[in-house]
Design a protein around this motif. Structure first.
Motif, mmCIF file in Angstrom:
data_model
loop_
_atom_site.group_PDB
_atom_site.id
_atom_site.type_symbol
_atom_site.label_atom_id
_atom_site.label_comp_id
_atom_site.label_asym_id
_atom_site.label_seq_id
_atom_site.Cartn_x
_atom_site.Cartn_y
_atom_site.Cartn_z
ATOM 1 N N UNK A 140 72.976 -13.307 44.374
ATOM 2 C CA UNK A 140 72.182 -12.190 43.873
ATOM 3 C C UNK A 140 72.622 -10.909 44.580
ATOM 4 N N UNK A 141 73.277 -10.018 43.833
ATOM 5 C CA UNK A 141 73.763 -8.752 44.367
ATOM 6 C C UNK A 141 72.621 -7.736 44.314
ATOM 7 N N UNK A 142 72.378 -7.036 45.401
ATOM 8 C CA UNK A 142 71.321 -6.032 45.432
ATOM 9 C C UNK A 142 71.901 -4.654 45.731
ATOM 10 N N UNK A 143 71.176 -3.643 45.278
ATOM 11 C CA UNK A 143 71.603 -2.246 45.396
ATOM 12 C C UNK A 143 70.887 -1.536 46.530
ATOM 13 N N UNK A 144 71.595 -0.639 47.194
ATOM 14 C CA UNK A 144 70.980 0.301 48.127
ATOM 15 C C UNK A 144 71.445 1.705 47.751
ATOM 16 N N UNK A 145 70.606 2.685 48.049
ATOM 17 C CA UNK A 145 70.866 4.069 47.639
ATOM 18 C C UNK A 145 70.741 5.007 48.832
ATOM 19 N N UNK A 148 67.310 5.095 50.362
ATOM 20 C CA UNK A 148 66.703 3.857 50.845
ATOM 21 C C UNK A 148 66.353 4.006 52.327
ATOM 22 N N UNK A 149 65.103 3.717 52.680
ATOM 23 C CA UNK A 149 64.682 3.839 54.068
ATOM 24 C C UNK A 149 65.332 2.747 54.920
ATOM 25 N N UNK A 150 65.350 2.941 56.219
ATOM 26 C CA UNK A 150 65.942 1.950 57.111
ATOM 27 C C UNK A 150 65.240 0.602 56.992
ATOM 28 N N UNK A 151 63.915 0.624 56.909
ATOM 29 C CA UNK A 151 63.159 -0.629 56.802
ATOM 30 C C UNK A 151 63.494 -1.365 55.514
ATOM 31 N N UNK A 152 63.547 -0.616 54.428
ATOM 32 C CA UNK A 152 63.844 -1.222 53.130
ATOM 33 C C UNK A 152 65.307 -1.681 53.075
ATOM 34 N N UNK A 153 66.192 -0.921 53.668
ATOM 35 C CA UNK A 153 67.596 -1.291 53.714
ATOM 36 C C UNK A 153 67.774 -2.640 54.408
ATOM 37 N N UNK A 154 67.078 -2.830 55.513
ATOM 38 C CA UNK A 154 67.175 -4.090 56.244
ATOM 39 C C UNK A 154 66.652 -5.252 55.402
ATOM 40 N N UNK A 155 65.568 -5.018 54.661
ATOM 41 C CA UNK A 155 65.001 -6.070 53.808
ATOM 42 C C UNK A 155 65.954 -6.421 52.668
ATOM 43 N N UNK A 156 66.526 -5.410 52.042
ATOM 44 C CA UNK A 156 67.480 -5.654 50.954
ATOM 45 C C UNK A 156 68.694 -6.406 51.484
ATOM 46 N N UNK A 157 69.208 -5.986 52.621
ATOM 47 C CA UNK A 157 70.374 -6.644 53.209
ATOM 48 C C UNK A 157 70.077 -8.108 53.533
ATOM 49 N N UNK A 158 68.866 -8.385 53.989
ATOM 50 C CA UNK A 158 68.492 -9.762 54.333
ATOM 51 C C UNK A 158 68.474 -10.666 53.107
ATOM 52 N N UNK A 159 68.095 -10.114 51.969
ATOM 53 C CA UNK A 159 67.906 -10.942 50.777
ATOM 54 C C UNK A 159 69.128 -10.949 49.859
ATOM 55 N N UNK A 160 70.059 -10.041 50.051
ATOM 56 C CA UNK A 160 71.244 -9.975 49.196
ATOM 57 C C UNK A 160 72.194 -11.125 49.497
ATOM 58 N N UNK A 164 76.799 -6.309 49.171
ATOM 59 C CA UNK A 164 75.785 -5.279 49.029
ATOM 60 C C UNK A 164 76.423 -4.110 48.291
ATOM 61 N N UNK A 165 75.750 -3.634 47.254
ATOM 62 C CA UNK A 165 76.275 -2.574 46.400
ATOM 63 C C UNK A 165 75.614 -1.256 46.811
ATOM 64 N N UNK A 166 76.405 -0.367 47.401
ATOM 65 C CA UNK A 166 75.911 0.932 47.853
ATOM 66 C C UNK A 166 76.240 1.988 46.801
ATOM 67 N N UNK A 167 75.210 2.521 46.146
ATOM 68 C CA UNK A 167 75.462 3.550 45.138
ATOM 69 C C UNK A 167 75.586 4.902 45.842
ATOM 70 N N UNK A 168 76.656 5.605 45.527
ATOM 71 C CA UNK A 168 77.060 6.759 46.329
ATOM 72 C C UNK A 168 76.179 7.987 46.132
ATOM 73 N N UNK A 169 75.471 8.062 44.990
ATOM 74 C CA UNK A 169 74.666 9.240 44.678
ATOM 75 C C UNK A 169 73.350 8.812 44.051
ATOM 76 N N UNK A 170 72.369 9.701 44.129
ATOM 77 C CA UNK A 170 71.137 9.503 43.388
ATOM 78 C C UNK A 170 71.368 10.027 41.975
ATOM 79 N N UNK A 171 71.633 9.133 41.061
ATOM 80 C CA UNK A 171 71.936 9.525 39.696
ATOM 81 C C UNK A 171 72.434 8.325 38.942
#
Length: 251
Positions: A140-145, A148-160, A164-171
């Motif tokens: 399961x690939x998950x996105x970070x933007x 994304x807050x540090x807390x949420x980033x850590x949670x996403x990274x744990x579950x991915x 990990x797919x880092x989207x370069x811009x908000x758009x």
């Protein structure tokens, strides 16, 4: 599941995107991408309301739907195609929920798919899909933007899983003249909290941007630039040349 073993050996990952069913010979592009040095291929299931996608991939999706492409037809094509790199399906929650996460993930696995990215499903709501993907053997690939807050980033990274797919811009997705400065910052933040490969996407439009992103991340996802070429009539062979140039820039 390690979808990108080359990263552990120091190879920068190249993951091209392809809208499923965009042309009658669309699976020929899979072979061209593999031959050009793709490490995995992301396949978009055409959807009528692709909110994360910009004009080019919206047009690609519309084109595929107008041709009569469906989830069933795309998975049947994949099941009949042998590709030597992992395939990751990118889709929207509507298609997953409508089929039911367990049934949907099982269908992907039966078609030879190795990974799943549900682009509009936040991590807070992903538990059922997360379990279904694990049961089916899918990463399961998950996105970070950038926001994304540090807390949420850590949670996403744990579950991915997979990467990990880092989207370069908000758009939305789309071709861009330069790589956003936020890409480097986000990639560094993501790499600090995960051992998974971190790939940068959104706006990787040519070899120069691929090389720049490869300096700060473990690889790139490139989509809209390739779909524009297909919409303009590029053959699998011609697109393979384009992708090979990005491979060379990353190497």
């Amino acid at each position: 599941m390690n979808l990108l073993p080359g990263v552990a050996r120091g190879r920068k990952a190249l993951v091209p995107y392809l809208t499923g069913g965009i042309t009658a010979d669309w699976t020929d592009y899979l072979h061209a991408f593999e031959a050009a040095g793709a490490d995995a291929i992301e396949i978009g299931l055409p959807f009528s309301d692709p909110m994360l996608d910009g004009v080019t991939i919206q047009q690609a999706s519309d084109h595929a739907l107008a041709r009569g492409a469906t989830v069933a037809s795309i998975l049947a094509d994949l099941a009949a195609t042998r590709v030597g790199v992992p395939l990751v399906v990118m889709t929207y929650a509507n298609l997953v929920v409508r089929a039911g996460p367990a049934a949907f993930c099982a269908r992907l696995a039966e078609a030879g798919v190795s990974g799943l990215l549900v682009s509009d499903m936040p991590v807070d709501e992903v538990a059922e899909v997360e379990q279904a993907a694990a049961d089916a053997g899918l990463a399961l690939i998950l996105l970070v933007a950038p926001v994304t807050t540090d807390e949420r980033l850590a949670e996403i990274a744990r579950r991915a899983r997979g990467y990990l797919y880092a989207i370069s811009v908000m758009g939305t997705t789309g071709e861009r003249a330069t790589l956003a400065g936020s890409a480097a910052t986000l990639a560094a933040r993501a790499k600090a909290v995960t051992d998974l490969p971190v790939l940068v996407g959104f706006g990787i439009s040519g070899p120069a941007q691929a090389a720049e992103a490869g300096q700060v991340a473990d690889g790139v996802v490139v989509g809209a630039a390739l779909m524009r070429r297909i919409l303009d009539g590029a053959t699998p062979g011609e697109l393979g040349v384009d992708l090979a140039a990005m491979r060379a820039a990353l190497d």
